[in-house]
Design a protein around this motif. Structure first.
Motif, PDB file in Angstrom:
ATOM      1  N   GLN A 181       0.886  -1.320  -0.038  1.00  0.00           N
ATOM      2  CA  GLN A 181       0.117  -0.016   0.156  1.00  0.00           C
ATOM      3  C   GLN A 181       0.754   1.309   0.120  1.00  0.00           C
ATOM      4  O   GLN A 181       0.626   2.133  -0.823  1.00  0.00           O
ATOM      5  CB  GLN A 181      -0.892   0.050   1.318  1.00  0.00           C
ATOM      6  N   PHE A 182       1.877   1.108   0.677  1.00  0.00           N
ATOM      7  CA  PHE A 182       2.903   2.340   0.735  1.00  0.00           C
ATOM      8  C   PHE A 182       3.229   2.814  -0.600  1.00  0.00           C
ATOM      9  O   PHE A 182       3.551   3.931  -1.072  1.00  0.00           O
ATOM     10  CB  PHE A 182       3.910   2.222   1.698  1.00  0.00           C
ATOM     11  N   GLN A 183       3.783   1.626  -1.292  1.00  0.00           N
ATOM     12  CA  GLN A 183       4.496   1.739  -2.846  1.00  0.00           C
ATOM     13  C   GLN A 183       3.365   2.274  -3.473  1.00  0.00           C
ATOM     14  O   GLN A 183       3.781   3.046  -4.515  1.00  0.00           O
ATOM     15  CB  GLN A 183       5.029   0.426  -3.126  1.00  0.00           C
ATOM     16  N   ARG A 184       1.959   1.774  -3.554  1.00  0.00           N
ATOM     17  CA  ARG A 184       0.935   2.262  -4.481  1.00  0.00           C
ATOM     18  C   ARG A 184       0.668   3.734  -4.014  1.00  0.00           C
ATOM     19  O   ARG A 184       0.763   4.458  -4.970  1.00  0.00           O
ATOM     20  CB  ARG A 184      -0.303   1.431  -4.139  1.00  0.00           C
ATOM     21  N   ASP A 185       0.742   4.283  -2.915  1.00  0.00           N
ATOM     22  CA  ASP A 185       0.582   5.584  -2.409  1.00  0.00           C
ATOM     23  C   ASP A 185       1.628   6.507  -3.028  1.00  0.00           C
ATOM     24  O   ASP A 185       1.417   7.386  -3.574  1.00  0.00           O
ATOM     25  CB  ASP A 185       0.293   5.964  -0.954  1.00  0.00           C
ATOM     26  N   ALA A 186       2.951   5.934  -2.925  1.00  0.00           N
ATOM     27  CA  ALA A 186       4.172   6.767  -3.408  1.00  0.00           C
ATOM     28  C   ALA A 186       3.886   6.819  -4.877  1.00  0.00           C
ATOM     29  O   ALA A 186       4.205   7.864  -5.446  1.00  0.00           O
ATOM     30  CB  ALA A 186       5.363   5.867  -2.947  1.00  0.00           C
ATOM     31  N   VAL A 187       3.569   5.723  -5.789  1.00  0.00           N
ATOM     32  CA  VAL A 187       3.343   5.802  -7.100  1.00  0.00           C
ATOM     33  C   VAL A 187       2.276   6.880  -7.608  1.00  0.00           C
ATOM     34  O   VAL A 187       2.606   7.601  -8.246  1.00  0.00           O
ATOM     35  CB  VAL A 187       3.194   4.549  -7.901  1.00  0.00           C
ATOM     36  N   ILE A 188       1.351   6.873  -6.857  1.00  0.00           N
ATOM     37  CA  ILE A 188       0.096   7.735  -7.174  1.00  0.00           C
ATOM     38  C   ILE A 188       0.569   9.028  -7.062  1.00  0.00           C
ATOM     39  O   ILE A 188       0.475  10.145  -7.580  1.00  0.00           O
ATOM     40  CB  ILE A 188      -1.177   7.308  -6.343  1.00  0.00           C
ATOM     41  N   ASP A 189       1.105   9.376  -5.668  1.00  0.00           N
ATOM     42  CA  ASP A 189       1.651  10.802  -5.222  1.00  0.00           C
ATOM     43  C   ASP A 189       2.738  11.163  -6.243  1.00  0.00           C
ATOM     44  O   ASP A 189       2.580  12.352  -6.704  1.00  0.00           O
ATOM     45  CB  ASP A 189       2.486  10.906  -3.956  1.00  0.00           C
ATOM     46  N   GLU A 190       3.690  10.380  -6.897  1.00  0.00           N
ATOM     47  CA  GLU A 190       4.679  10.817  -7.979  1.00  0.00           C
ATOM     48  C   GLU A 190       3.779  11.315  -9.249  1.00  0.00           C
ATOM     49  O   GLU A 190       4.103  12.169  -9.903  1.00  0.00           O
ATOM     50  CB  GLU A 190       5.408   9.780  -8.033  1.00  0.00           C
ATOM     51  N   TYR A 191       2.857  10.144  -9.655  1.00  0.00           N
ATOM     52  CA  TYR A 191       2.067  10.695 -10.705  1.00  0.00           C
ATOM     53  C   TYR A 191       1.252  11.780 -10.501  1.00  0.00           C
ATOM     54  O   TYR A 191       1.179  12.626 -11.490  1.00  0.00           O
ATOM     55  CB  TYR A 191       1.304   9.226 -11.297  1.00  0.00           C
ATOM     56  N   THR A 192       0.648  12.042  -9.462  1.00  0.00           N
ATOM     57  CA  THR A 192      -0.163  13.293  -9.502  1.00  0.00           C
ATOM     58  C   THR A 192       0.875  14.349  -9.378  1.00  0.00           C
ATOM     59  O   THR A 192       0.483  15.494 -10.188  1.00  0.00           O
ATOM     60  CB  THR A 192      -0.904  13.316  -8.118  1.00  0.00           C
ATOM     61  N   GLN A 193       1.862  14.459  -8.775  1.00  0.00           N
ATOM     62  CA  GLN A 193       2.840  15.474  -8.994  1.00  0.00           C
ATOM     63  C   GLN A 193       3.405  16.026 -10.331  1.00  0.00           C
ATOM     64  O   GLN A 193       3.295  16.970 -10.540  1.00  0.00           O
ATOM     65  CB  GLN A 193       3.968  15.336  -8.044  1.00  0.00           C
ATOM     66  N   GLN A 194       3.474  14.841 -10.942  1.00  0.00           N
ATOM     67  CA  GLN A 194       4.127  14.906 -12.264  1.00  0.00           C
ATOM     68  C   GLN A 194       2.931  15.781 -13.103  1.00  0.00           C
ATOM     69  O   GLN A 194       3.131  16.576 -14.282  1.00  0.00           O
ATOM     70  CB  GLN A 194       4.272  13.734 -12.983  1.00  0.00           C
ATOM     71  N   LEU A 195       1.481  15.236 -13.106  1.00  0.00           N
ATOM     72  CA  LEU A 195       0.592  15.878 -13.602  1.00  0.00           C
ATOM     73  C   LEU A 195       0.132  17.326 -13.382  1.00  0.00           C
ATOM     74  O   LEU A 195       0.001  18.248 -14.187  1.00  0.00           O
ATOM     75  CB  LEU A 195      -1.003  15.148 -13.527  1.00  0.00           C
ATOM     76  N   ILE A 196       0.542  17.578 -12.073  1.00  0.00           N
ATOM     77  CA  ILE A 196       0.373  19.044 -11.483  1.00  0.00           C
ATOM     78  C   ILE A 196       1.596  19.650 -12.338  1.00  0.00           C
ATOM     79  O   ILE A 196       1.166  21.003 -12.837  1.00  0.00           O
ATOM     80  CB  ILE A 196       0.646  19.256  -9.886  1.00  0.00           C
ATOM     81  N   GLU A 197       2.832  19.439 -12.223  1.00  0.00           N
ATOM     82  CA  GLU A 197       3.786  20.144 -13.009  1.00  0.00           C
ATOM     83  C   GLU A 197       3.500  20.053 -14.394  1.00  0.00           C
ATOM     84  O   GLU A 197       3.949  21.080 -15.027  1.00  0.00           O
ATOM     85  CB  GLU A 197       5.103  19.469 -12.712  1.00  0.00           C
TER      86      GLU A 197
END
Length: 106
Positions: free
Chosen positions: A86-102
């Motif tokens: 779950q931690f790994q999934r959350d980290a991937v989602i957070d990274e992808y969300t950050q990329q979309l924001i950028e």
């Protein structure tokens, strides 16, 4: 607790991997148990059968603590794996969300 050492035994039956009965104070852990045949010294070709194995000695208390820790780890392994996953999934989602924001997509 001792380190593993190579031991030769002459017992008639295969030694147990975990021996709690030979001594009231010591537990013997054994691995790589093999039956070997060798010529008896000073005999006329007479053969003897022995057991060779690696052995470690532990006090009863050390063994019981090790067994308890093993049980705890086995009982909690699936929960630990789920948490890490779950931690790994959350980290991937957070990274992808950050990329979309950028990129200005969200």
């Amino acid at each position: 607790m001792t380190d593993w050492k190579k031991v030769t035994g002459t017992q008639p039956d295969k030694p147990e991997e975990i021996d709690r009965t030979s001594s009231p104070l010591t537990v013997y852990l054994r691995k790589n148990i093999e039956q070997v045949t060798r010529e008896v010294e000073g005999s006329n070709g007479e053969m003897a059968t022995e057991w060779q194995y690696d052995e470690k000695e532990m006090t009863v208390e050390e063994y019981e603590n090790m067994a308890l820790m093993k049980t705890i780890v086995e009982e909690n392994t699936s929960g630990i794996v789920e948490s890490v996953t779950q931690f790994q999934r959350d980290a991937v989602i957070d990274e992808y969300t950050q990329q979309l924001i950028e990129e200005g997509l969200i």
